[in-house]
Design a protein around this motif. Structure first.
Motif, PDB file in Angstrom:
ATOM      1  N   TYR A  77      -4.942  -1.714  -5.746  1.00  0.00           N
ATOM      2  CA  TYR A  77      -3.631  -1.998  -6.047  1.00  0.00           C
ATOM      3  C   TYR A  77      -3.185  -3.596  -5.023  1.00  0.00           C
ATOM      4  CZ  TYR A  77       1.377  -0.953  -6.488  1.00  0.00           C
ATOM      5  OH  TYR A  77       2.965  -1.279  -6.869  1.00  0.00           O
ATOM      6  N   ASN A 122       2.723   2.027  -3.279  1.00  0.00           N
ATOM      7  CA  ASN A 122       1.554   2.731  -4.244  1.00  0.00           C
ATOM      8  C   ASN A 122       0.972   4.768  -3.631  1.00  0.00           C
ATOM      9  OD1 ASN A 122      -1.895   3.470  -4.192  1.00  0.00           O
ATOM     10  ND2 ASN A 122      -0.488   2.813  -6.638  1.00  0.00           N
ATOM     11  N   ALA A 123       0.591   3.870  -1.714  1.00  0.00           N
ATOM     12  CA  ALA A 123       0.322   5.295  -1.945  1.00  0.00           C
ATOM     13  C   ALA A 123       0.799   6.782  -1.544  1.00  0.00           C
ATOM     14  CB  ALA A 123      -1.429   5.369  -1.086  1.00  0.00           C
ATOM     15  N   ALA A 177       0.513  -1.367  -0.278  1.00  0.00           N
ATOM     16  CA  ALA A 177       0.238   0.309   0.258  1.00  0.00           C
ATOM     17  C   ALA A 177       1.023   1.641  -0.220  1.00  0.00           C
ATOM     18  CB  ALA A 177      -0.846  -0.163   1.194  1.00  0.00           C
ATOM     19  N   GLU A 182      -8.140   3.217  -6.240  1.00  0.00           N
ATOM     20  CA  GLU A 182      -6.864   2.667  -6.935  1.00  0.00           C
ATOM     21  C   GLU A 182      -5.710   2.231  -5.722  1.00  0.00           C
ATOM     22  OE1 GLU A 182      -2.466   4.524  -8.564  1.00  0.00           O
ATOM     23  OE2 GLU A 182      -4.316   5.553  -8.578  1.00  0.00           O
ATOM     24  N   THR A 183      -5.804   2.405  -4.521  1.00  0.00           N
ATOM     25  CA  THR A 183      -4.611   1.818  -3.572  1.00  0.00           C
ATOM     26  C   THR A 183      -5.087   0.421  -3.647  1.00  0.00           C
ATOM     27  OG1 THR A 183      -3.994   4.046  -2.983  1.00  0.00           O
ATOM     28  CG2 THR A 183      -3.397   1.581  -1.615  1.00  0.00           C
TER      29      THR A 183
END
Length: 669
Positions: free
Chosen positions: A633, A601-602, A598, A629-630
């Motif tokens: 993901y 990505n974020a 996580a 999105e996360t």
């Protein structure tokens, strides 16, 4: 993600020379197929020469050296890219080129993405010159031009003048009008005709203003207000002021809140505050509700938005706010966040209640079936829960793996190779659009090759897509192979959809960084889908989508001299720096691979902000990640990592072991 710029001419020619013997045949042996006989060396040399001449012609036409361009263009006769490169010549000379020559080009290059681009350019040129007869002949049914609003408006301009069914044309213009972004100037003439015909009412102007406000296009809103009367313009100014400074405007409302427009502006301000702090916004709403007697639709609107924003911020009271809303069956966002809020609070009774309120089609989705079973399990209805888990556990997916974990059953990988006959392969390779993509790819024009390939896939049958995926795999074009397989209905060829590209480098770098090779593969599969040249709109680079700053930080940590974007983009550096960054992020999150995923990505700061008050099961935490999105993901990477264990022949670690529970926040001292 967008593609990187094309490689330089000299490097492309060098690459052709290196490939000369590798590409001694257009197509090598496919698994389970007879080998296609290699072409003779002279033929390979001719092909190399044509590719070099194409690159020389491309360089000349882009540089405006038309005499040099024509020299090389003439040498490209019968070569698939002759028409492709000629686009760059014609698009600059449409005003000097006879219509017959343009039409001949368009007909001959209808399988080319560049042919499609020139068709759009030609239509715009014809419309600007008022050559409507030629325009409408070329426009045809316009099915492939719907995304071009400029061309659509030119078409409507023609229809205003020539259509006998004026009412239908005006209706179509109204549909174009209702768009929340700024439209091209070509549409102004059409809208003026529509307005003069009496169709631009204040109501339809307000509808577009509302769409623009949703997209926060304030300058467009101001421009649209010119079509309103004096009193309405005042309301537009009030709405913009409320949007920009809701705290100030709500503290001193200087107009009567006795119309729906005024009430809409007030509730818009409350929701704007909610984006920063839902609790403060709800407190303000309760004050305003009492003062101005808000109820019904307005209360529903505010509870809905603050409930969703509160759920995204993991506020316990958000579940009550969402429960108070009268939900319609088509408000999917509300329906979903009610379930998610209940899952986060582990209110299993309301999880079951809200899932049962989903439309039948949504309720049958794998995700909600899984959470229905989880809720049943928690409410002591284990037989019913296990029945649902057993149905889901047959799937090769995130929820399928989680369901198998609940039952302690084996994962079902369902691997099934795509197979094709030599005749099927030959038929796809003979397609003009595929030949263009093939030559672009082997000439080092990777981004144009990708565009051509993607564009041409839309006209291929499902079976042809499967064969094309197999072909791309044999070329070593891993990203297009898996992309194409995903477009078909054959999703079980794991060799294509989860390639072991760059295996030696990935294994080596994962070992050096002391991270899981399977996880690194899962990250690459999700980040770039093996597009080594890709640059995202945010600036992330390469296979592992490293931001330049992150790449330089890891370079310094490793005492390397990798600074420029082009250096970070190189596969060797990208994998080395990416593996190092994964190790860094993993260390920040206590070796919890799910949290590190996580954070990759974020950002780590967001993941720490999402930490629950007390220890929480991994599947619940993942489902409650605020960013779509996360959230997707993390689910994908966890599933992909599991599939890569299978692909690499490893003993598969179960998701329940990989996805560790998330520890609660430490009490403040």
């Amino acid at each position: 993600m967008s593609g990187s710029p094309n490689i330089t001419l000299s490097s492309a020619i060098d690459m052709i020379k290196r490939k000369r013997f590798i590409l001694a045949a257009f197509f090598l042996v496919l698994p389970g197929l007879l080998a296609v006989a290699p072409v003779v060396e002279a033929s390979v040399a001719d092909k190399d020469k044509q590719r070099r001449n194409y690159l020389y012609a491309l360089e000349a036409v882009r540089g405006g050296n038309y005499e040099r361009y024509k020299k090389y263009y003439r040498q490209l006769k019968d070569y698939p890219l002759q028409g492709y490169v000629h686009y760059y010549y014609l698009k600059k000379r449409l005003d000097k080129t006879p219509a017959r020559e343009v039409q001949k080009y368009l007909q001959a290059n209808r399988h080319s993405y560049n042919g499609y681009l020139l068709r759009r350019d030609w239509l715009k040129y014809l419309a600007r010159r008022g050559r409507w007869k030629a325009f409408i002949q070329e426009y045809g049914d316009g099915e492939d031009l719907k995304k071009s609003r400029k061309i659509t408006c030119y078409y409507l301009k023609y229809k205003i003048r020539h259509s006998e069914n004026k009412a239908a044309v005006m209706e179509q213009i109204g549909k174009v009008w209702l768009y929340g972004k700024r439209l091209p100037p070509a549409c102004d003439t059409v809208f003026n005709s529509w307005r003069r015909a009496g169709h631009m009412t204040s109501d339809i102007v307000w509808q577009r203003i509302e769409l623009a406000m949703k997209r926060r296009r304030l300058s467009l809103v101001r421009d649209l207000s010119k079509y309103l009367g004096v009193k309405d313009k005042v309301w537009v100014k009030r709405w913009i002021a409320m949007h920009k400074n809701p705290v100030k405007e709500l503290a001193g409302i200087r107009y009567a809140v006795d119309s729906q427009r005024a009430r809409n502006i007030v509730r818009h301000g409350v929701v704007r505050i909610g984006y920063r702090d839902p609790e403060v916004a709800m407190e303000k709403w309760l004050q305003l509700k009492k003062k101005y007697n808000f109820f019904g639709e307005d209360d529903n609107y505010v509870n809905r938005w603050l409930g969703i924003l509160g759920a995204q911020n993991h506020l316990p009271e958000s579940l009550d706010w969402l429960s108070a809303v009268s939900a319609s069956a088509d408000d999917k966002r509300l329906l979903i966040w009610r379930v998610k809020a209940a899952i986060y609070l582990q209110d299993w009774g309301r999880v079951k209640q809200f899932i049962s309120a989903l439309p039948v089609v949504m309720r049958q989705e794998e995700k909600w079936r899984y959470w229905q079973a989880r809720a049943l399990e928690q409410t002591k209805e284990k037989r019913e829960a296990h029945q649902i888990f057993a149905e889901i556990a047959t799937n090769r997916s995130y929820y399928g793996f989680l369901a198998a974990d609940r039952l302690k059953s084996e994962y079902n990988m369902q691997h099934d190779n795509i197979e094709a006959t030599p005749e099927e392969v030959s038929a796809v390779l003979a397609m003009p659009g595929i030949q263009i993509a093939q030559e672009l790819y082997h000439s080092g024009q990777i981004v144009p090759a990708r565009r051509q390939w993607n564009w041409y896939l839309r006209r291929m049958s499902n079976r042809d897509l499967q064969v094309a995926a197999l072909i791309a795999q044999q070329w070593g074009w891993y990203d297009r192979a898996l992309y194409t397989a995903n477009k078909s209905d054959h999703l079980d060829d794991l060799d294509i959809r989860f390639p072991l590209a760059y295996r030696e480098q990935i294994v080596s770098n994962a070992r050096k960084a002391n991270i899981d090779t399977n996880w690194m593969y899962g990250i690459i599969r999700q980040e770039s889908a093996f597009m080594k040249d890709v640059r995202s709109s945010a600036g992330a680079l390469g296979l592992m989508q490293l931001m330049p700053r992150t790449g330089r930080e890891e370079s310094r940590r490793l005492k390397l001299n990798v600074r420029s974007r082009s250096e970070i983009l190189k596969v060797k550096n990208n994998l080395l720096l990416g593996a190092s960054h994964l190790r860094t992020v993993l260390g920040r999150h206590g070796d919890n691979q799910m949290l590190a995923t996580a954070a990759y990505n974020a950002g780590s700061h967001r993941v720490k902000h999402w930490q629950p008050e007390k220890k929480m099961a991994a599947d619940i935490w993942t489902e409650s990640i605020p960013f779509n999105e996360t959230r997707n993901y993390v689910k994908n990477v966890m599933a992909f990592t599991t599939i890569y264990m299978y692909r690499l022949g490893k003993n598969i670690m179960r998701l329940q072991s990989r996805m560790q529970a998330v520890e609660g926040k430490k009490p403040k001292k």
